[in-house]
Design a protein around this motif. Structure first.
Motif, PDB file in Angstrom:
ATOM      1  N   SER A 217      49.234  -6.369  14.806  1.00 41.15           N
ATOM      2  CA  SER A 217      47.779  -6.457  14.745  1.00 41.15           C
ATOM      3  C   SER A 217      47.282  -6.951  13.405  1.00 41.15           C
ATOM      4  O   SER A 217      46.163  -7.448  13.316  1.00 41.15           O
ATOM      5  CB  SER A 217      47.156  -5.095  15.050  1.00 41.15           C
ATOM      6  N   THR A 218      48.088  -6.860  12.337  1.00 40.97           N
ATOM      7  CA  THR A 218      47.589  -7.296  11.036  1.00 40.97           C
ATOM      8  C   THR A 218      47.890  -8.771  10.839  1.00 40.97           C
ATOM      9  O   THR A 218      48.897  -9.290  11.348  1.00 40.97           O
ATOM     10  CB  THR A 218      48.201  -6.465   9.897  1.00 40.97           C
ATOM     11  N   ASP A 219      46.996  -9.468  10.148  1.00 40.49           N
ATOM     12  CA  ASP A 219      47.196 -10.904   9.983  1.00 40.49           C
ATOM     13  C   ASP A 219      47.780 -11.230   8.611  1.00 40.49           C
ATOM     14  O   ASP A 219      47.937 -12.382   8.267  1.00 40.49           O
ATOM     15  CB  ASP A 219      45.882 -11.657  10.181  1.00 40.49           C
ATOM     16  N   ARG A 220      48.088 -10.212   7.817  1.00 39.95           N
ATOM     17  CA  ARG A 220      48.682 -10.543   6.523  1.00 39.95           C
ATOM     18  C   ARG A 220      50.097  -9.986   6.435  1.00 39.95           C
ATOM     19  O   ARG A 220      50.409  -8.966   7.037  1.00 39.95           O
ATOM     20  CB  ARG A 220      47.824 -10.040   5.373  1.00 39.95           C
ATOM     21  N   GLY A 221      50.930 -10.695   5.693  1.00 39.43           N
ATOM     22  CA  GLY A 221      52.312 -10.278   5.548  1.00 39.43           C
ATOM     23  C   GLY A 221      52.466  -9.305   4.406  1.00 39.43           C
ATOM     24  O   GLY A 221      51.492  -8.827   3.828  1.00 39.43           O
ATOM     25  N   ARG A 222      53.718  -9.030   4.086  1.00 33.43           N
ATOM     26  CA  ARG A 222      54.007  -7.989   3.113  1.00 33.43           C
ATOM     27  C   ARG A 222      53.470  -8.340   1.722  1.00 33.43           C
ATOM     28  O   ARG A 222      53.028  -7.474   0.981  1.00 33.43           O
ATOM     29  CB  ARG A 222      55.511  -7.827   3.054  1.00 33.43           C
ATOM     30  N   TYR A 223      53.511  -9.617   1.350  1.00 36.39           N
ATOM     31  CA  TYR A 223      53.133  -9.984  -0.023  1.00 36.39           C
ATOM     32  C   TYR A 223      51.756 -10.610  -0.115  1.00 36.39           C
ATOM     33  O   TYR A 223      51.338 -11.004  -1.191  1.00 36.39           O
ATOM     34  CB  TYR A 223      54.193 -10.929  -0.612  1.00 36.39           C
ATOM     35  N   ASP A 224      51.047 -10.751   1.023  1.00 35.99           N
ATOM     36  CA  ASP A 224      49.672 -11.259   0.961  1.00 35.99           C
ATOM     37  C   ASP A 224      48.759 -10.104   0.606  1.00 35.99           C
ATOM     38  O   ASP A 224      48.636  -9.156   1.380  1.00 35.99           O
ATOM     39  CB  ASP A 224      49.235 -11.821   2.324  1.00 35.99           C
ATOM     40  N   ARG A 225      48.102 -10.208  -0.522  1.00 37.65           N
ATOM     41  CA  ARG A 225      47.149  -9.171  -0.876  1.00 37.65           C
ATOM     42  C   ARG A 225      45.786  -9.564  -0.355  1.00 37.65           C
ATOM     43  O   ARG A 225      45.401 -10.717  -0.407  1.00 37.65           O
ATOM     44  CB  ARG A 225      47.096  -8.992  -2.391  1.00 37.65           C
TER      45      ARG A 225
END
Lengths: 305, 170
Positions: free
Chosen positions: B158-166
């Motif tokens: 459900s989230t559109d950002r990955g681990r390192y995208d702040r």
């Protein structure tokens, strides 16, 4: 059996401490804003309460009045029901075998209370506040539960009185410092107080409470202070040895310790900035949950030994 | 006293269960369902299953509040300003539900229940802990892992950002 006096004493004590918390907060606020004689502001909450009683209710378009009333009333009721398992000195009103779980269940009822209060008036800022509290709940609840489980593990019982008695000599707050710190953070969170007051923060014009007026606002405010008092009072049997202490009788020590924790929570409310919910959520899941799990592991090893 | 409490809780549980399908707002439906669950928690407390009763109250409040987010999010009419109904496909649904109810009720009446063996334990909480941590340990561990994997999977999806995208630069 439970003595009858505790049934009367509990609501009275909760009421007096709630008023004291509101007064103390008014004095701290006046001092922080540089008012000339801050102590003279002790009766501000009483004036505000009297004003609220004669004020008219604000009405919004297509509001769900039933749900918002339920939400507002749930707040003080949850605080009182959470308090029944806390020992007043040596005796609790309800000395249940699973008091720790009961306390947790009643304090979770604030999730419903704040969300309903935010949903009911059909107002955007109120709704934002209600949803923020749910996010806050998801952030603080797991570390909070782990802290309570750690305490129960250390005592070998879910009964609050036994938990307090198990700290003979060494307080849990001393040898479970991480659990105690996590508990204090979650105490602020469950009363959405101070740094964790994002659900009712100024950036959304006091959020979940924005449309409350008159008696509704009064009941909501009383419930919030009562929750803060109950959260502070529960820290005493859980982490500060209950009513144990030299010279003075147990009820007095319970009261003194409760006041110290309550004062610290109120003070934190005036010294720390409001945290944004998404940042607190990240901190809670990445730092608080692993830390509280490690604390539980340490306690489990000590208890097993 | 206990009998009166039982009937009060049982009738309220069924009545608020019915209310779930009668109200015209998703928020009200959610909280009617929560009221029904809380009554079931009360019934468990009446049976002296204190731990399970308190746990049902605790988990149902948390669960229904999270459910409320999803129920409101997925419904056709999130604000509840237009009329909505929880019932779809009325005639067939009525037939199916009556048939299922009749089958289940007949099952309760017609089954030759075995006579009770053993007695209730002195401390049901302790007995429950023994069961979960003893013979049922493998099942509980399996369920725990499955739930954790589901939670992480749904969050990742459900989230559109990955681990390192702040979301915000610090």
């Amino acid at each position: 059996m439970t003595p009858v006096w505790t049934v009367v004493a509990l609501p009275v004590a909760l009421g007096v401490l709630t008023l004291l918390a509101a007064s103390g907060n008014a004095v701290l606020g006046a001092a922080a804003s540089g008012a000339p004689a801050p102590l003279r502001h002790w009766d501000d909450p009483l004036r505000a309460a009297a004003r609220a009683l004669v004020q008219q209710r604000r009405r919004t378009f297509a509001a769900d009045r039933l749900l918002s009333r339920v939400g507002v009333v749930t707040l003080p009721v949850a605080a009182l029901l959470a308090a029944v398992v806390l020992p007043l000195g040596t005796r609790a009103v309800a000395d249940w075998s699973v008091g720790v779980v009961w306390f947790n269940a009643m304090e979770v009822a604030t999730w419903a209370a704040v969300w309903l209060t935010g949903w009911g008036p059909n107002s955007a800022y109120a709704l934002v506040g209600g949803y923020r509290y749910l996010a806050q709940g998801l952030a603080y609840e797991l570390p909070h539960m782990f802290a309570l489980i750690t305490v129960a593990l250390g005592a070998g019982s879910l009964n609050v009185t036994r938990v307090a008695d198990a700290q003979d000599g060494l307080w849990f707050g001393v040898w479970m410092p991480v659990a105690f710190a996590v508990y204090l953070v979650s105490a602020l969170a469950m009363a959405f107080w101070g740094p964790l007051a994002h659900p009712v923060a100024d950036d959304v014009a006091s959020g979940a409470a924005v449309e409350l007026d008159g008696p509704d606002r009064l009941v909501f405010a009383v419930g919030r202070y009562a929750l803060l008092v109950v959260a502070a009072a529960a820290a005493v049997p859980f982490f500060l040895g209950g009513g144990a202490g030299p010279w003075l009788p147990a009820p007095v020590w319970t009261l003194v310790k409760t006041l110290v924790v309550l004062g610290a929570l109120l003070w934190a409310g005036h010294r720390l900035p409001v945290l944004r919910m998404d940042r607190f959520l990240e901190f809670a899941w990445i730092v608080l949950i692993p830390a509280s799990l490690l604390q539980m592991l340490v306690v489990a090893l000590v208890v097993l030994d | 006293m206990q009998v009166a409490a039982f009937w009060a809780l049982a009738v309220t549980a069924v009545a608020s269960g019915v209310a779930v399908f009668r109200v015209d707002s998703m928020a009200r439906a959610t909280f009617a369902l929560l009221a029904s669950f809380l009554c079931v928690g009360g019934l468990l407390l009446l049976l002296d299953l204190h731990y399970l009763g308190a746990l049902v109250v605790l988990m149902m409040i948390m669960e229904m509040l999270v459910m409320a987010v999803f129920m409101v999010m997925y419904m056709m009419n999130p604000a509840g300003l237009m009329p909505m109904t929880m019932i779809h496909n009325g005639r067939w649904a009525l037939g199916i539900s009556v048939a299922v109810f009749a089958a289940l009720a007949a099952g309760i009446v017609l089954t030759p229940w075995p006579p009770r063996r053993g007695a209730p334990p002195d401390d049901p909480t302790y007995a429950l802990g023994e069961a979960i941590m003893g013979p049922k340990m493998l099942v509980m561990m399996g369920i725990g892992l499955a739930i954790l994997a589901t939670m992480i999977g749904s969050v990742v999806l459900s989230t559109d950002r990955g681990r390192y995208d702040r979301e915000d630069p610090r």
